[in-house]
Design a protein around this motif. Structure first.
Motif, mmCIF file in Angstrom:
data_model
loop_
_atom_site.group_PDB
_atom_site.id
_atom_site.type_symbol
_atom_site.label_atom_id
_atom_site.label_comp_id
_atom_site.label_asym_id
_atom_site.label_seq_id
_atom_site.Cartn_x
_atom_site.Cartn_y
_atom_site.Cartn_z
ATOM 1 N N GLY A 132 11.907 -0.483 -0.562
ATOM 2 C CA GLY A 132 11.361 -1.809 -0.842
ATOM 3 C C GLY A 132 11.960 -2.855 0.085
ATOM 4 N N LEU A 133 13.263 -2.735 0.308
ATOM 5 C CA LEU A 133 13.945 -3.676 1.199
ATOM 6 C C LEU A 133 13.362 -3.581 2.608
ATOM 7 N N LEU A 134 13.093 -2.346 3.041
ATOM 8 C CA LEU A 134 12.502 -2.146 4.366
ATOM 9 C C LEU A 134 11.155 -2.873 4.456
ATOM 10 N N ASN A 135 10.306 -2.638 3.477
ATOM 11 C CA ASN A 135 9.008 -3.338 3.453
ATOM 12 C C ASN A 135 9.205 -4.848 3.471
ATOM 13 N N LEU A 148 0.819 -1.203 0.000
ATOM 14 C CA LEU A 148 0.000 0.000 0.000
ATOM 15 C C LEU A 148 0.859 1.261 0.000
ATOM 16 N N SER A 149 2.168 1.107 0.141
ATOM 17 C CA SER A 149 3.011 2.277 0.391
ATOM 18 C C SER A 149 3.532 2.930 -0.881
ATOM 19 N N VAL A 150 3.252 2.338 -2.068
ATOM 20 C CA VAL A 150 3.957 2.801 -3.263
ATOM 21 C C VAL A 150 3.685 4.269 -3.611
ATOM 22 N N GLY A 151 2.458 4.749 -3.392
ATOM 23 C CA GLY A 151 2.151 6.140 -3.715
ATOM 24 C C GLY A 151 2.957 7.095 -2.841
ATOM 25 N N SER A 152 2.941 6.846 -1.529
ATOM 26 C CA SER A 152 3.709 7.681 -0.615
ATOM 27 C C SER A 152 5.193 7.540 -0.893
ATOM 28 N N MET A 153 5.587 6.307 -1.200
ATOM 29 C CA MET A 153 6.997 6.052 -1.482
ATOM 30 C C MET A 153 7.437 6.893 -2.676
ATOM 31 N N ALA A 154 6.574 6.967 -3.697
ATOM 32 C CA ALA A 154 6.908 7.754 -4.890
ATOM 33 C C ALA A 154 7.091 9.217 -4.507
ATOM 34 N N ALA A 155 6.192 9.745 -3.669
ATOM 35 C CA ALA A 155 6.306 11.139 -3.253
ATOM 36 C C ALA A 155 7.602 11.358 -2.476
ATOM 37 N N THR A 197 4.265 1.945 6.572
ATOM 38 C CA THR A 197 5.271 2.692 5.813
ATOM 39 C C THR A 197 4.596 3.727 4.900
ATOM 40 N N MET A 198 3.366 3.438 4.486
ATOM 41 C CA MET A 198 2.632 4.422 3.690
ATOM 42 C C MET A 198 2.514 5.729 4.475
ATOM 43 N N GLY A 199 2.107 5.614 5.742
ATOM 44 C CA GLY A 199 1.990 6.803 6.583
ATOM 45 C C GLY A 199 3.337 7.468 6.801
ATOM 46 N N ILE A 200 4.354 6.639 7.000
ATOM 47 C CA ILE A 200 5.686 7.182 7.284
ATOM 48 C C ILE A 200 6.213 7.986 6.085
ATOM 49 N N PHE A 201 6.163 7.393 4.905
ATOM 50 C CA PHE A 201 6.698 8.083 3.716
ATOM 51 C C PHE A 201 5.917 9.367 3.439
#
Lengths: 508, 323
Positions: free
Chosen positions: B109-112, B63-70, B130-134
């Motif tokens: 990604g490694l973290l996830n 679920l974190s990919v959007g936040s990760m991208a930002a 991680t979504m919230g974190i990023f």
């Protein structure tokens, strides 16, 4: 006498493959009708049609002479046609009482837990089963789960009761209880269908026997007309006098030496040797640590102790190291640990040896060639090469798993329960495969709870009890009583506790 | 597989239907400009969705990919701005920026992956965290506003989104390459085979000498890298990142994967199906914007219907289940 439930000229196809070819079958009130046949003969399909879980492609289902096109299991159940499923069809996280009354709960808008609990308790008491109605299914032994399934079916006031191998996971004592219930229902006029791979149960119970082979009824008989040998022959379609291969003479060359081997906490201090071309049987109760020993040897579990191959000490910390050392293990749990049921034959066959099929791209051609080879080497009968492994019959699944295990050409193979839930014809075939492996100069360890299998196959037998080696038997000394004595530890001073004795009796 | 099943054909039929509909409703629909626009804008989600196909096929979810991208975009821009004095504006600066994006993607990604495999936490929970974190980190880094790439650097970097070779812009080329490689990796390499095996039954995989934890971790790393790659072509488009960058990308990527026929419960991944899924979602958006038929505000509703419909149509189970 009109039949209570009848199949008339039933055909059933899955896609292009016809499984049942015009079957006629009738269940009469107050009778136990046994349905026997090899895995893949079409028994399950037939039972599913009787129970309303599958619709026939052609032909009719008649209830009391009237066409009864059941559209679902519950619809059939409403008409009094009840199926006792195998034990894994319960909701794991619900309680025993909740499972028994699932879909027909007591009470109105709010559940009447007390009434359900009391009714469940009464049903279980009828079955002499001491399970707490409030226990969760997840926490029960497999045999208790089966008893819950039986209780659930009894609560349905069935006119027709269909039993799909109910005794497979029961202990001796529980089977007796089941038989008493069956007798009670029979005299109450219920029509019963019973299936089992244990032919002695069939000859004890059945008033009428139908033998199914390759989707066709090949024999119908009344009580006493068919001996157990006769049943086996009818099922397989040929004489089974040579079910076990003749003995071999193993060489003296020691290929594997295990010393002081422990897999904490279940296996303690096991030592043995294995010779070239030998079949070594390992017997013992369920829970004696046999599978754990095997899993330790191939690096699936942490272990201590010494392993030597051809006299040289080696380390096996993972399956990959085991493969390098020429060891392979065939798991007892083919559906959950052995095969990917939703994947094709090819993917299953090559999964553990994929690096041999090309890097970085997997060679499809090589895989297909390996599958062709496996199909012919192990006589895997698959209607189509593209089908999912889960759609193979149990026996063919086991052959596929054997082919997968043998793909790296290991010198030492450990086969855990080689024939569990497999019909007699395929059993014999697997025994001959094991024999062939030994004659090719490989060494085979067979772990089995099936006593005739241990006696019929092994050159030498190790018996394990409570995680330790209880004794070794060789040649003439391998007898039924000698093995049982070691399993039970009756030669020891300690008296075996009654529960394990029961278990042993059930598995012997 | 000689037979082409209905479930495999469905998404393609839907795509063709949309193309015909679009062409019928607006004559501009099939113009080069519009096609380039649609494909280039689907490239970000598309590249991420290819990686998501592997994660979902292995039985996971991210679920974190959007936040990760930002977050990656923010870090990449900050790094580039910092390096302008020493590197100047030119190819080295852009290359370093790209390397930063890929490196952070890989690390995230490694973290996830490690949280899922080593700590044994449900993928849904891990990536919800991680979504919230990023997301929060990028908002904090931008102080609630926008992180902008230096104007001249932006001018220099722009062509990576807006230009290309042989009349095809870079985002489309990168998307196409990722899609083709993704399909090959899924179908013809051990990584793909193991991914599907783990998704169907991780115990069987473990008993077949598959290094389950390593493979699962790798699916998240692979996805992280692809998120980094998507950011590399996203940043030159706007030249900025903010707390709202990449919002809901994760849901669009997951939706595309599902529409494409990959099983949500894992065990089977279809990369080309995912590509079709991405195109379907973008085309709906595009057609609504071009035609006056339905308000573009209903875009989400129509996409929602398509997602549910796709799954309903694919649920035509094989008959002889369980024996």
């Amino acid at each position: 006498m009109t039949a209570l439930l009848e199949l008339r000229d039933i055909r059933k196809s899955f896609g292009p493959i016809e499984i049942l070819h015009g079957v006629n079958f009738a269940l009469h009130p107050g009778e136990v009708h046994a349905l026997i046949g090899e895995n893949g003969a079409g028994k399950s399909t037939m039972m599913k049609i009787l129970g309303g879980y599958l619709a026939p492609s052609e032909g009719q289902v008649l209830l009391e002479g009237q066409p009864a096109p059941f559209r679902s299991g519950p619809e059939a159940e409403a008409q009094g046609v009840v199926v006792i499923h195998q034990e894994f069809n319960l909701a794991q996280d619900l309680t025993v009482a909740d499972n028994i009354f699932l879909g027909r709960e007591k009470g109105g808008f709010f559940l009447n837990h007390r009434a359900q609990r009391l009714a469940a308790k009464a049903l279980l008491e009828q079955l002499e089963c001491g399970v707490d109605p409030d226990a969760r299914i997840r926490d029960l032994k497999v045999s208790d789960r089966q008893m819950v399934e039986i209780a659930k079916a009894l609560s349905r006031q069935a006119r027709v009761l269909i039993m799909d191998e109910p005794s497979a996971v029961l202990t001796h004592r529980e089977v007796d209880i089941l038989f008493r219930q069956i007798d009670r229902l029979r005299s109450a006029g219920v029509a019963l269908l019973y299936t089992s791979h244990r032919l002695e149960e069939i000859s004890h119970l059945a008033d009428r026997i139908t033998v199914l082979r390759d989707g066709t009824v090949v024999r119908q008989a009344l009580r006493g007309e068919l001996s157990e040998d006769g049943m086996a022959t009818a099922m397989v379609g040929r004489d089974l006098s040579d079910i076990y291969p003749p003995r071999r003479t193993p060489s003296d060359e020691v290929v594997l030496e295990v010393q002081g081997f422990s897999v904490p906490p279940l296996v303690q201090d096991i030592s043995f040797t294995l010779r070239r071309g030998e079949v070594l049987g390992i017997s013992g109760l369920v829970g004696a640590g046999r599978s754990e020993l095997a899993e330790g040897l191939v690096g699936l579990r942490p272990h201590s102790g010494r392993i030597a191959r051809h006299g040289k000490e080696i380390q096996i910390r993972s399956l990959i190291e085991a493969e390098r050392a020429g060891l392979a293990y065939l798991t007892e749990d083919r559906k959950e640990r052995g095969l990917l049921l939703g994947k094709g034959l090819r993917e299953n066959l090559t999964l553990s040896t994929l690096p041999r099929f090309g890097t970085p791209l997997i060679s499809r051609a090589k895989e297909e060639a390996a599958l062709t080879q496996a199909i012919s080497d192990f006589d895997i009968r698959a209607p189509s090469r593209a089908m999912a492994a889960g759609n193979l019959s149990g026996g063919n699944q086991q052959k596929l798993l054997l082919a997968k295990t043998m793909l790296p050409a290991p010198d030492v193979v450990i086969i855990d329960e080689p024939t569990r839930g497999i019909d007699i014809g395929t059993k014999s075939q697997i025994y001959h495969f094991i024999d062939r492996l030994a004659r090719e100069g490989r060494s085979v360890i067979v772990i089995s709870s099936d006593m005739p299998e241990i006696l019929g196959l092994s050159d030498r037998v190790l018996v394990m009890r409570q995680g330790r080696l209880a004794g070794t038997l060789t040649g003439e000394a391998i007898t039924d009583t000698a093995v049982v004595r070691l399993i039970m530890g009756t030669s020891d001073t300690e008296a075996p506790n009654p529960e394990t004795t029961q278990e042993a009796a059930a598995h012997v | 597989m000689s037979k082409i099943s209905f479930s495999a054909l469905g998404p393609i039929l839907a795509l063709l239907l949309l193309i015909v509909l679009g062409a019928y409703l607006n004559s501009n629909f099939l113009s080069g400009g519009n096609i380039t626009n649609v494909l280039a804008r689907s490239a970000f989600i598309g590249i991420i969705a290819v990686g998501m196909t592997f994660v979902i096929a292995s039985g996971g979810i991210d679920l974190s990919v959007g936040s990760m991208a930002a977050f990656i975009a923010g870090m990449m821009i900050l790094a580039m701005n910092q390096l302008i004095p020493s590197l100047g504006i030119g190819v080295p600066l852009v290359l370093v920026g790209m390397a930063v994006a890929l490196l952070i993607g890989l690390t995230a990604g490694l973290l996830n992956g490690l949280l899922v495999t080593k700590a044994g936490i449900e993928p849904f929970i891990v990536t919800l965290g991680t979504m919230g974190i990023f997301r929060s980190l990028v908002t904090w880094m931008s102080d609630g506003g926008t992180i902008s790439l230096d104007f001249e650097a932006r001018q220099f970097y722009r062509p990576v989104y807006f230009e290309g070779v042989f009349g095809i812009v870079w985002p489309i080329i990168v998307f196409a390459v990722v899609a083709v490689l993704g399909q090959i990796i899924m179908r013809n390499t051990r990584f793909g085979r193991y991914t599907e095996a783990i998704g169907s039954n991780d115990k069987v995989a473990r008993y077949s000498a598959v290094k389950v934890e390593r493979m699962v971790t790798l699916t998240y790393v692979f996805l992280g890298l692809l998120v980094g790659l998507a950011v590399i072509i996203y940043v030159p488009r706007l030249g900025s990142a903010s707390g709202s960058t990449g919002q809901l990308w994760e849901l669009e990527a997951i939706a595309a994967v599902i529409i494409g026929g990959t099983a949500m419960k894992g065990g089977y991944g279809r990369v080309w199906g995912t590509v079709v899924g991405v195109l379907i979602l973008s085309l709906i958006d595009n057609i609504l914007n071009l035609a006056d038929l339905v308000s573009p505000y209903l875009n989400g509703a129509i996409q929602g219907v398509i997602i549910v419909l796709a799954v309903v149509l694919q649920r035509r189970k094989s008959p002889a289940e369980g024996r």
